[in-house]
Design a protein around this motif. Structure first.
Motif, mmCIF file in Angstrom:
data_model
loop_
_atom_site.group_PDB
_atom_site.id
_atom_site.type_symbol
_atom_site.label_atom_id
_atom_site.label_comp_id
_atom_site.label_asym_id
_atom_site.label_seq_id
_atom_site.Cartn_x
_atom_site.Cartn_y
_atom_site.Cartn_z
ATOM 1 N N VAL A 94 40.147 36.714 47.359
ATOM 2 C CA VAL A 94 39.118 36.813 46.328
ATOM 3 C C VAL A 94 38.641 38.242 46.088
ATOM 4 N N PHE A 135 39.312 31.121 42.872
ATOM 5 C CA PHE A 135 40.311 32.149 43.148
ATOM 6 C C PHE A 135 41.314 31.734 44.232
ATOM 7 N N ASP A 175 43.020 42.151 32.828
ATOM 8 C CA ASP A 175 43.132 41.158 33.884
ATOM 9 C C ASP A 175 41.810 40.408 34.042
ATOM 10 N N PRO A 198 48.165 33.014 42.524
ATOM 11 C CA PRO A 198 47.025 32.817 41.622
ATOM 12 C C PRO A 198 46.095 31.715 42.113
ATOM 13 N N SER A 257 40.714 37.962 36.344
ATOM 14 C CA SER A 257 40.111 37.851 37.671
ATOM 15 C C SER A 257 39.605 39.195 38.177
ATOM 16 N N LEU A 291 40.465 29.797 37.013
ATOM 17 C CA LEU A 291 39.672 30.957 36.608
ATOM 18 C C LEU A 291 38.354 30.515 35.978
ATOM 19 N N TYR A 330 48.817 39.285 38.195
ATOM 20 C CA TYR A 330 47.584 38.667 38.657
ATOM 21 C C TYR A 330 46.988 39.585 39.703
ATOM 22 N N ARG A 331 45.823 40.190 39.378
ATOM 23 C CA ARG A 331 45.161 41.126 40.266
ATOM 24 C C ARG A 331 46.072 42.282 40.651
ATOM 25 N N VAL A 345 33.284 31.018 42.940
ATOM 26 C CA VAL A 345 34.222 32.155 42.891
ATOM 27 C C VAL A 345 35.358 31.942 43.886
ATOM 28 N N GLY A 360 35.986 30.287 38.757
ATOM 29 C CA GLY A 360 35.695 31.651 39.185
ATOM 30 C C GLY A 360 34.706 32.336 38.256
ATOM 31 N N ASN A 398 35.749 40.336 39.145
ATOM 32 C CA ASN A 398 35.409 41.087 40.353
ATOM 33 C C ASN A 398 34.676 42.378 40.015
#
Length: 560
Positions: free
Chosen positions: A314, A31, A259, A191, A261, A195, A484-485, A27, A198, A265
């Motif tokens: 992360v 990330f 999304d 980024p 990522s 992924l 991204y996130r 992970v 991750g 999470n």
């Protein structure tokens, strides 16, 4: 008499929790950027290795030794005492060791890409030897929180929140990565490089979490225990699934696309949240805890990133800190026996809140002291130049963690030549048989995803000799805004392919029309075509030039 079933089940749980180290490593590596991949792996390896030693020397005794006023266990250096029940002391020790390592490794991701390796090793040792064991004693070692009835079955607070709070303090003192925020405080997305890695880490963690929660029964005998084990597996899975779905929907609505990522999470946040009460809540309660943790996860990651300006690559603080605290408190709401919604009143809920506050205060104060001392002595952060170069090369002398994907030429190959590969006879330069033939170079720059369509179209008009390069670039429009996130991506440099062709017989207009037809969608990013005159072409093998150099022995179409 020891129970062989209980012992085997506990050891299996320890193995699964140990496997979580691989999940965290994947992970955190996925990330973050490729130039720091080796550093991340090394930190995950060493926090387990160093933590195992210091927990054996000191930490286990502070956590499970005879209590001194309910606040700290009696030191038992090298674990010589008897802690056996239906399982041997050694089984309990190794099971608790892998839990300790989990708390330590959480910090790595939040402080990734800019922390000195030696500094990481030092605070990892202190966390594993002293800070984690003392608060763990309060909860699991017969301490004061345990006496009050605080319930944290597998470690939402004892393990994950300790790691999450430590991660927040460390990332705050350390400061953001270079380029994370603009001068006016605007967030820039950085980024991660994979992924795929991750996602692999998340699936490993989800799998191993059944050992984390299920193994915490430390028993597998008796009907009641077996029913509890099965229930724990169900609630663990449902909470993770509900949190992942909730996070996906929230990001889909907020960012117009789900999304990836953040959803990964979300699954981890659900797992962290259910860990405290996985044995105490119903499947419905587990789903509700998962849904709530999904909302909290997205909100906390955005708040920490955009408002507090704490750079957590992360999402460790949101996943482990916020969801760990929330899951522990929600146990006081949804627990079938004593929960607020089941007529238990506010007493149990109040104890859960008190326990969360007490552990946060303990970890925040002690880790602030630890990080501040390290920062003022040997330093916590690498230099600007080292951060830009990447910690792999600076800290470990590792040119790249993906060396096989780079063209490498050994010094020996560069300075020596095999006699089998050379010929002393240099080809005689041949006269260009068609000096008036016009040679043109056509360069096409477009999205990587469109390359196969372009190649097929060029094949149909007889062009198979092409040079393809993967490049970074952007047009005047800077591309479509992506997220991204939750942070907008800087689109100054996007991955592209550059295709180069030299033609002679085939009309340039034919090539251009073919390329346009293959690539046109009418949207930003279709690409561009550049056309250049070519002064000359030389074929090294034969010495042919110009028109002749673009022909092969079979009189194939005129291109190179």
């Amino acid at each position: 008499m020891y129970s062989s079933v209980d012992t085997i089940w506990t050891l299996l749980g320890a193995v699964l929790v140990f496997f979580m180290q691989a999940g965290f490593a994947m992970v955190e590596t996925g990330f973050t950027r490729a130039k720091n991949a080796g550093n991340i792996i090394m930190k995950n390896l060493m926090d387990f290795s160093l933590g195992s030693l210091v927990y054996w020397i000191l930490g286990f005794g502070l956590m499970f030794g005879a209590t001194n006023g309910g606040f700290i266990g009696t030191p038992d250096f090298f674990v010589t005492g008897d802690y056996s029940s239906s399982i041997p002391s050694a089984a309990l020790f190794i099971f608790q060791t892998v839990f300790c390592a989990t708390a330590a490794t959480i910090v790595s991701g939040a402080m990734a890409e800019r922390t000195k390796f030696i500094s990481y090793c030092i605070y990892s040792i202190l966390l594993s030897a002293i800070i984690y064991p003392i608060s763990g004693h309060w909860i699991w070692g017969g301490g004061w929180l345990s006496d009050l009835g605080f319930h944290d079955f597998a470690g939402s607070t004892a393990v994950h929140m300790v790691g999450g709070v430590s991660a927040f303090i460390g990332a705050k003192i350390l400061g953001p990565r270079i380029g994370k925020y603009t001068k006016d405080g605007k967030v820039r997305a950085i980024p991660g490089h994979s992924l795929t890695l991750g996602a692999l880490g998340v699936f490993i963690l989800w799998f191993a979490w059944f050992g984390f929660n299920g193994g915490s029964t430390v028993s597998a005998t008796g009907d009641d225990v077996l029913v509890s084990m099965a229930s724990i597996f169900v609630t663990t899975n449902l909470a993770a699934a509900a949190a992942a779905v909730t996070t996906m929907i929230i990001t889909w609505v907020r960012y117009k696309k789900p999304d990836v990522s953040m959803t990964l999470n979300g699954a981890l946040g659900g797992l962290v949240a259910i860990t405290a009460g996985c044995d105490a809540v119903s499947p419905v309660g587990a789903v509700l805890i998962g849904i709530i943790s999904g909302f909290l996860l997205v909100a906390s990651i955005e708040f920490i990133d955009k408002v507090l300006k704490v750079d957590d690559p992360v999402g460790a603080v949101g996943v482990h800190g916020v969801c760990g605290a929330a899951g522990t408190i929600l146990t006081g709401v949804f627990a079938i026996d004593g929960g607020l919604l089941y007529g238990g009143g506010f007493s149990f809920l109040g104890v859960q809140i008190l326990g969360v506050i007490a552990v946060i205060a303990w970890v925040a104060v002690t880790m602030t002291i630890v990080f501040s001392i390290i920062n003022s002595t040997i330093g916590l952060r690498v230099s600007r130049e080292e951060e830009l170069a990447g910690l792999d090369i600076v800290e470990h002398g590792l040119e790249s963690s993906y060396a096989d994907f780079m063209p490498l030429i050994s010094s020996e190959a560069a300075t020596t030549t095999s006699t089998n590969d050379t010929n002393d006879t240099i080809p005689v330069k041949r006269v260009n048989s068609n000096p008036n033939a016009k040679m043109t170079k056509i360069v096409v720059i477009t999205k990587q995803s469109k390359f196969e369509r372009l190649k097929e179209a060029l094949d149909k008009i007889g062009i198979t000799g092409i040079t393809v390069t993967q490049v970074l670039g952007c047009g005047m429009q800077k591309g479509n805004t992506e997220y991204y996130r939750g942070a907008p991506l800087e689109t100054n440099l996007l991955p592209k392919v550059k295709v180069e062709i030299v033609v002679c017989k085939i009309p340039v207009s034919t090539v251009i029309d073919t390329v346009k037809k293959a690539l046109y969608t009418g949207n930003i990013g279709d690409g561009k075509i550049f056309v250049y005159d070519v002064e000359n072409v030389v074929k090294i093998r034969t010495g042919e030039e110009g028109y002749d150099a673009l022909q092969d022995e079979a009189e194939a179409p005129s291109f190179a």
